[in-house]
Write an enzyme that holds these catalytic residues in place. Structure first.
Site, mmCIF file in Angstrom:
data_model
loop_
_atom_site.group_PDB
_atom_site.id
_atom_site.type_symbol
_atom_site.label_atom_id
_atom_site.label_comp_id
_atom_site.label_asym_id
_atom_site.label_seq_id
_atom_site.Cartn_x
_atom_site.Cartn_y
_atom_site.Cartn_z
ATOM 1 C CD GLU A 1 -3.559 -0.158 0.062
ATOM 2 O OE1 GLU A 1 -3.461 0.734 -0.431
ATOM 3 O OE2 GLU A 1 -4.168 -1.434 -0.624
ATOM 4 C CD GLU B 1 -1.203 -0.945 -4.467
ATOM 5 O OE1 GLU B 1 -1.417 -2.012 -5.045
ATOM 6 O OE2 GLU B 1 -1.969 -0.608 -4.452
ATOM 7 C CD GLU B 2 -2.532 4.473 -0.327
ATOM 8 O OE1 GLU B 2 -2.332 5.277 0.687
ATOM 9 O OE2 GLU B 2 -3.801 4.189 -0.018
#
Lengths: 289, 289
Positions: B172, B175-176
């Site tokens: 995460e 990705e972010e």
């Protein structure tokens, strides 16, 4: 939620100006509640034949599209299984299911949907219940993979829908052995995959403090239950052989000697809903507690 | 699993002695695999009409009953939705569902069933990524309840099917924000209920060590991302107002000062399957590590 699955909507009239070329028509649509994410939830209750359902569903989707709705949820009780095929043919797919209902979902806008994922994990608990003599509570089960092996194990069980981990551990110990206890800490947890079709497991080992000492074992599931010196449990070849159980035993022995801190419980609230929920953290490290 | 959903069985002949009054008949039954709990699993693949399915299903259940089978699972792809109503009328109920299939189950013996429960929890992660300057990685999201509020938050996300918690946190963050990182510890976790219909949530706050520092934010979901002094994050009124976030901030500040120990990771094996899985525990307390 209305008791009836059908309500009336002035479908055209709500959003379009009433001009010469636009006429208000009143038509039947499925009764729905708004959800918090721009969608609607329909809870089907009334039996109907699938043709009637298809017309209602088409009118409803046209209505919700005009309203700018995104996701459409239909909670379909198993008694109305005759309507499932029709819903799928109208573009719904399965989201999740429980014994008595199937949750269908459809996404109205163009483009990728933001439908939240289904539940992925079952949650289990194991209980390390240690009395003041340094004995732990152990059981032999009547079913499962250790049945008939004579191996002693922690009381274990599955966390029920809506149940807190700390409560589940106390409940399982009470059910299996009759012992009352109080939650102390989560000592460790394990995540494992494909434990059940594609689903994963989270298993929390909880330390509990016993509040009663006379064992009354559960007849249906438990072959035997007793208080056992922790070293005797640890010496079982089955425990010695398995990495996971050896680690857990190291934790329990350190805990017995006062050398280990797990995660204690804090009741707290979060955000918009202001609902209480439990936070598990190493409280011994926080000065403010 | 056979490619065909149909196989032949000598239904009477398998278990009964062949005498004058007993005749061997060969009949078609659904192809099934045994599960580990005395039951069978049918993976439906071929389209058929529901009358043909009902005859096959009845013959199959008679066959499995003779074999002493307990639970019968039917994994029904959504393309075969026309067979769901027939299965329910033959005594099957819903166990769980995913987008592309419905799992139906039936219990052959008299008496209560031992069918395992469905998954009850979704699992989420939040990442506390602290760099050597004492700054933490924070984001503003383009959607969700904090959208447009200007509130800075931890990167968060949902653990995918079959994914480890430690890997989900790293994924995460990547990705972010584009930041590479390494899992350090689970600092705390929260359990909350009815987060999604009747399902519960488990949310794990993970500390990660950043391995890169140049932020490249995800265009689709992230409005802004930056490194922020931890005290500045903590001073946000939104954080101050919410019990849960205040507690987590206490944990993060204690961690920054070296005063907090969460749960580290041990890869271990358990039991019959010998599959590897992760155990999370307070490793700093164990001398053997």
């Amino acid at each position: 939620m209305s008791g009836s699955a059908v309500s009336s909507a002035s479908a055209a009239g709500e959003q379009l100006a009433s001009g010469n070329e636009v006429q208000d028509v009143t038509m039947k649509v499925l009764a729905a509640e708004n959800d918090d994410h721009g969608g609607v939830i329909v809870e089907m209750k009334e039996a109907m034949d699938s043709e009637a359902f298809v017309s209602l569903l088409r009118a409803s989707i046209a209505h919700w599209r005009q309203q700018g709705k995104w996701g459409v949820w239909i909670k379909m009780p198993i008694e109305l299984v005759n309507l499932v095929e029709a819903a799928v043919k109208e573009g719904f797919w399965y989201h999740h299911a429980e014994r008595k209902y199937l949750m269908l979902v459809h996404w109205i806008p163009e483009g990728p949907n933001t439908i939240p994922p289904n539940a992925t994990h079952r949650v289990g608990v194991g209980a390390f219940v240690l009395n003041e003599k340094g004995e732990m509570l152990v059981v032999q089960e009547k079913s499962g993979q250790l049945r008939g092996t004579g191996i002693w194990k922690f009381p274990t069980g599955v966390v029920e829908e809506g149940e807190d981990i700390c409560d589940a551990a106390v409940r399982e110990v009470k059910e299996e052995t009759g012992i009352d206890s109080k939650f102390v800490e989560v000592l460790a947890f394990r995540q494992s995959h494909k434990s059940f079709f594609e689903k994963s497991d989270l298993f929390f080992v909880c330390m509990l403090q016993p509040l009663s000492f006379d064992i009354q074992k559960q007849e249906s599931e438990i072959e035997a239950a007793q208080w056992m010196p922790i070293e005797e449990y640890a010496a079982q070849p089955f425990v010695q052989k398995h990495g996971l159980l050896r680690y857990l035993m190291d934790v329990c022995l350190a805990k017995k000697d006062g050398d280990y801190s797990g995660f204690t419980l804090v009741s707290t609230t979060f955000s918009f809903s202001n609902e209480e929920s439990y936070l598990y953290l190493n409280g011994g490290c926080l000065k403010s507690q």
